[in-house]
Motif scaffolding. Structure first.
Motif, PDB file in Angstrom:
ATOM      1  N   TYR A 173       0.868  -1.186   0.000  1.00 47.60           N
ATOM      2  CA  TYR A 173       0.000   0.000   0.000  1.00 47.60           C
ATOM      3  C   TYR A 173       0.904   1.235   0.000  1.00 47.60           C
ATOM      4  O   TYR A 173       1.582   1.530   0.976  1.00 47.60           O
ATOM      5  CB  TYR A 173      -0.904  -0.021   1.225  1.00 47.60           C
TER       6      TYR A 173
ATOM      7  N   LEU B 244       0.904   7.679  -4.511  1.00 47.66           N
ATOM      8  CA  LEU B 244      -0.331   7.445  -5.257  1.00 47.66           C
ATOM      9  C   LEU B 244      -0.698   8.653  -6.106  1.00 47.66           C
ATOM     10  O   LEU B 244      -1.155   8.506  -7.250  1.00 47.66           O
ATOM     11  CB  LEU B 244      -1.468   7.109  -4.288  1.00 47.66           C
TER      12      LEU B 244
ATOM     13  N   ASN C  82      -5.701   9.983  -2.529  1.00 48.46           N
ATOM     14  CA  ASN C  82      -6.070   9.107  -1.413  1.00 48.46           C
ATOM     15  C   ASN C  82      -6.484   9.895  -0.161  1.00 48.46           C
ATOM     16  O   ASN C  82      -6.600   9.334   0.920  1.00 48.46           O
ATOM     17  CB  ASN C  82      -4.902   8.178  -1.065  1.00 48.46           C
TER      18      ASN C  82
ATOM     19  N   PRO D  75      -2.994  -3.779  -1.394  1.00 47.36           N
ATOM     20  CA  PRO D  75      -3.387  -3.952  -2.804  1.00 47.36           C
ATOM     21  C   PRO D  75      -2.416  -4.804  -3.624  1.00 47.36           C
ATOM     22  O   PRO D  75      -2.335  -4.672  -4.845  1.00 47.36           O
ATOM     23  CB  PRO D  75      -3.414  -2.515  -3.305  1.00 47.36           C
TER      24      PRO D  75
ATOM     25  N   TYR E 292      -4.091  -2.003  -9.780  1.00 42.31           N
ATOM     26  CA  TYR E 292      -3.522  -1.624  -8.484  1.00 42.31           C
ATOM     27  C   TYR E 292      -4.368  -0.532  -7.825  1.00 42.31           C
ATOM     28  O   TYR E 292      -4.686  -0.613  -6.627  1.00 42.31           O
ATOM     29  CB  TYR E 292      -2.083  -1.139  -8.662  1.00 42.31           C
TER      30      TYR E 292
ATOM     31  N   GLN F  68      -7.555  -1.857  -6.402  1.00 42.71           N
ATOM     32  CA  GLN F  68      -7.362  -2.619  -5.166  1.00 42.71           C
ATOM     33  C   GLN F  68      -6.994  -1.711  -3.998  1.00 42.71           C
ATOM     34  O   GLN F  68      -7.270  -2.051  -2.847  1.00 42.71           O
ATOM     35  CB  GLN F  68      -6.350  -3.742  -5.375  1.00 42.71           C
ATOM     36  N   VAL F  69      -6.394  -0.556  -4.269  1.00 43.26           N
ATOM     37  CA  VAL F  69      -6.239   0.446  -3.219  1.00 43.26           C
ATOM     38  C   VAL F  69      -7.619   0.913  -2.764  1.00 43.26           C
ATOM     39  O   VAL F  69      -7.884   1.052  -1.555  1.00 43.26           O
ATOM     40  CB  VAL F  69      -5.396   1.639  -3.705  1.00 43.26           C
ATOM     41  N   ARG F  70      -8.516   1.150  -3.721  1.00 44.05           N
ATOM     42  CA  ARG F  70      -9.889   1.554  -3.377  1.00 44.05           C
ATOM     43  C   ARG F  70     -10.570   0.492  -2.518  1.00 44.05           C
ATOM     44  O   ARG F  70     -11.244   0.810  -1.532  1.00 44.05           O
ATOM     45  CB  ARG F  70     -10.706   1.796  -4.645  1.00 44.05           C
TER      46      ARG F  70
ATOM     47  N   ASN G 191      -9.158   0.480   0.910  1.00 41.66           N
ATOM     48  CA  ASN G 191      -9.740   1.587   1.674  1.00 41.66           C
ATOM     49  C   ASN G 191     -11.104   1.213   2.242  1.00 41.66           C
ATOM     50  O   ASN G 191     -11.448   1.589   3.371  1.00 41.66           O
ATOM     51  CB  ASN G 191      -9.857   2.825   0.785  1.00 41.66           C
TER      52      ASN G 191
END
Length: 532
Positions: free
Chosen positions: A197, A203, A211, A376, A403, A406-408, A411
């Motif tokens: 992450y 990001l 983010n 992620p 990617y 998958q961060v979303r 979160n």
């Protein structure tokens, strides 16, 4: 005995009704052992001997059952039964490995589908020939004993040689301090790792993703978010080992040699570590909710190790055997079947991990919960809501967007977990949400180029991480914007247990590649210079 004409008949060869002591039907069992030991020898730098035992016991049991069933069918346990058993075992245990070997030797010109059908048909014809022949089978049986012995002894020799070359008396690591914590001053501690992450700055700069909403959510919930935090090391194993030891790993370069590629010393540090010993010394219950990766999948040090699917070695072993397609045919929705596929297994494991974290702390005993989410981290199979994509959908979306999505989803998981854990009014909880490393740059660094040759952008992408802390009293005097994971538990223990560990300098450490994992060099200046 002679017949009525005074002649000694020469009967057709038949199977003995019991094991012929001159036959020694060993090759089926040696082939079974060789199939496991071959994989172990290829992974001896990462796998431990105990990892192979479930696969070894299972395949030997299968070989014995098959030998006895065929012996019952052919009315004997001699050479014919042993040869038939080995033919079946070769088909079940070695078909994928033989194709990998052929694919490598031919430069990839033989597709798997073009290989497997003729191979299986050939084995079927050989099985029929051996079953129906009236010839004496002792010679081919003896030859196969020799071949199987060679296949078994070769990985044993490889592992023995490697073990002898890397023999060590044992690592000398820091011991835990004696602490006395007042009863009632021991909150539950959740240590939640979200693998790869990246930091908010990374990001925004490299993935064009803002983010800020999840960081604002955490701050509104009382978290301290360290905006300038970085990983201490390039890889998960090094990072987690240093975090749990609350120290840097410089001593490994002295003990292992800078050019070593043996992961076992680091893995041992993840199995029994300084943080765990200290917490258990003051009465904590330890729950580890790991990923498929062996060092975090389970720990002998933990009191509770919830497990999903096969262990890593067993999963890799089964994936290349005939059992894999059979499981997908017979029980496609079983968690064991789904876990054999890297992407599908991830879709099943993450929701399960969330459930395990939410219910981990119970009873009057304070609990330490360590959870390792491969989010992620690839495979990029989730959308922002946690729905699992098909392989074509995942490929079409692309790596970079995969990617970000998958961060979303990470979160969303963070929001849900924080909300659930903070809603437990009967328990006070410390929550650390942290990454072990950033994502890998989409370049050749770490492969054809070493990390010594990495650009500033590559180092920034890899080292910037999410790092957020929640203390129930929201007193964050010991925390600071550039804190790194090596100091996370030092600050926590000084606050709650008055240990007096103090703060280490926040160093960022690299190593060239996976072939020289203890050749450490400092990259603090190179990374921090671009942040100023």
């Amino acid at each position: 005995m002679k017949n009525s004409q005074g002649e000694t008949p020469n009967p057709a060869p038949v199977e003995q009704t019991s094991v012929d002591q001159r036959i020694y039907p060993l090759h089926p069992f040696m082939l079974a052992v060789a199939s496991v030991l071959g994989l172990f020898a290829n992974n001896v730098k990462e796998a431990a001997l105990g990892d192979i035992l479930p696969a070894l016991a299972s395949v030997l049991g299968f070989a014995l059952l098959l030998f006895l069933l065929l012996g019952l069918l052919f009315r004997g346990l001699g050479a014919r039964t042993a040869l038939l058993t080995s033919i079946v075992l070769v088909g079940c245990l070695f078909y994928a490995r033989l194709w990998f070997w052929l694919d490598h030797k031919t430069g990839g010109v033989v597709p798997f589908g073009l290989f497997v059908l003729p191979f299986m048909l050939g084995l079927a014809l050989l099985f029929i020939l051996v079953a129906r022949t009236r010839a004496d089978l002792r010679l081919p049986h003896s030859i196969l004993n020799g071949v199987a012995f060679f296949l078994m002894i070769t990985p044993i020799a490889q592992v023995s040689w490697y073990t002898w070359q890397n023999a060590r008396p044992g690592l000398v690591v820091a011991t835990s301090e004696e602490v006395v914590a007042p009863v009632g001053d021991r909150p539950d501690i959740y240590y939640l790792i979200f693998d790869r992450y990246a930091s908010a700055a990374t990001l925004q700069r490299y993935f064009d993703f803002d983010n800020e909403p999840v960081l604002s959510f955490l701050e509104e919930r009382g978290f301290y978010v360290a905006p300038g935090s970085h990983a201490n090391y390039l890889k998960t194993a090094h990072s987690l080992a240093s975090t749990f030891q609350m120290d840097y790993l410089d001593f490994l370069a002295d003990e292992e040699g800078s050019r070593s590629s043996d992961w076992q010393p680091i893995y041992r540090l993840l199995g029994e570590h300084r943080v765990g010993r200290l917490l258990k010394s003051v009465g904590y219950r330890y729950v580890q909710i790991g990923s498929w990766w062996r060092p975090t999948q389970a720990s002998s040090f933990a009191d509770v190790n919830p497990s999903f699917g096969f262990r890593e070695f067993t999963s890799i072993y089964v994936r290349d055997r005939l059992l894999n397609p059979l499981l997908h045919l017979i029980a496609p929705e079983s968690p064991y079947t789904r876990s054999l596929q890297w992407d599908s297994g991830q879709c099943q494991r993450v929701p399960w991990q969330i459930e395990q974290v939410e219910k981990a702390a119970s009873g009057s005993q304070p609990t330490f919960v360590f959870a390792h989410f491969l989010l992620p981290h690839e495979p990029y199979v989730f959308d922002a809501e946690g729905n699992c994509l098909s392989r074509p959908e995942s490929r079409e979306r692309g790596t970079k967007q995969g990617y970000v999505e998958q961060v979303r989803y990470a979160n969303k998981v963070i929001r849900d977990l924080v909300t659930t854990l903070q809603a437990k009014k009967d328990r006070r909880s410390v929550i650390i949400i942290q990454a072990d490393e950033g994502p890998f740059p989409e370049t050749d660094v770490g492969h054809t180029r070493t990390w010594r040759e990495a650009t500033e952008d590559e180092l920034n992408i890899k080292m910037g991480i999410l790092n957020a802390y929640y203390y129930p009293d929201q007193d964050y005097d010991l925390l600071y914007p550039t804190i790194t994971p090596v100091n996370s538990f030092r600050m926590l223990f000084d606050k709650y247990f008055d240990v007096g560990l103090g703060r280490l300098p926040d160093r960022l450490v690299g190593f060239p590649n996976i072939f020289r994992i203890y050749e450490f060099f400092d990259i603090t200046g190179a990374v921090r210079a671009t942040q100023d």
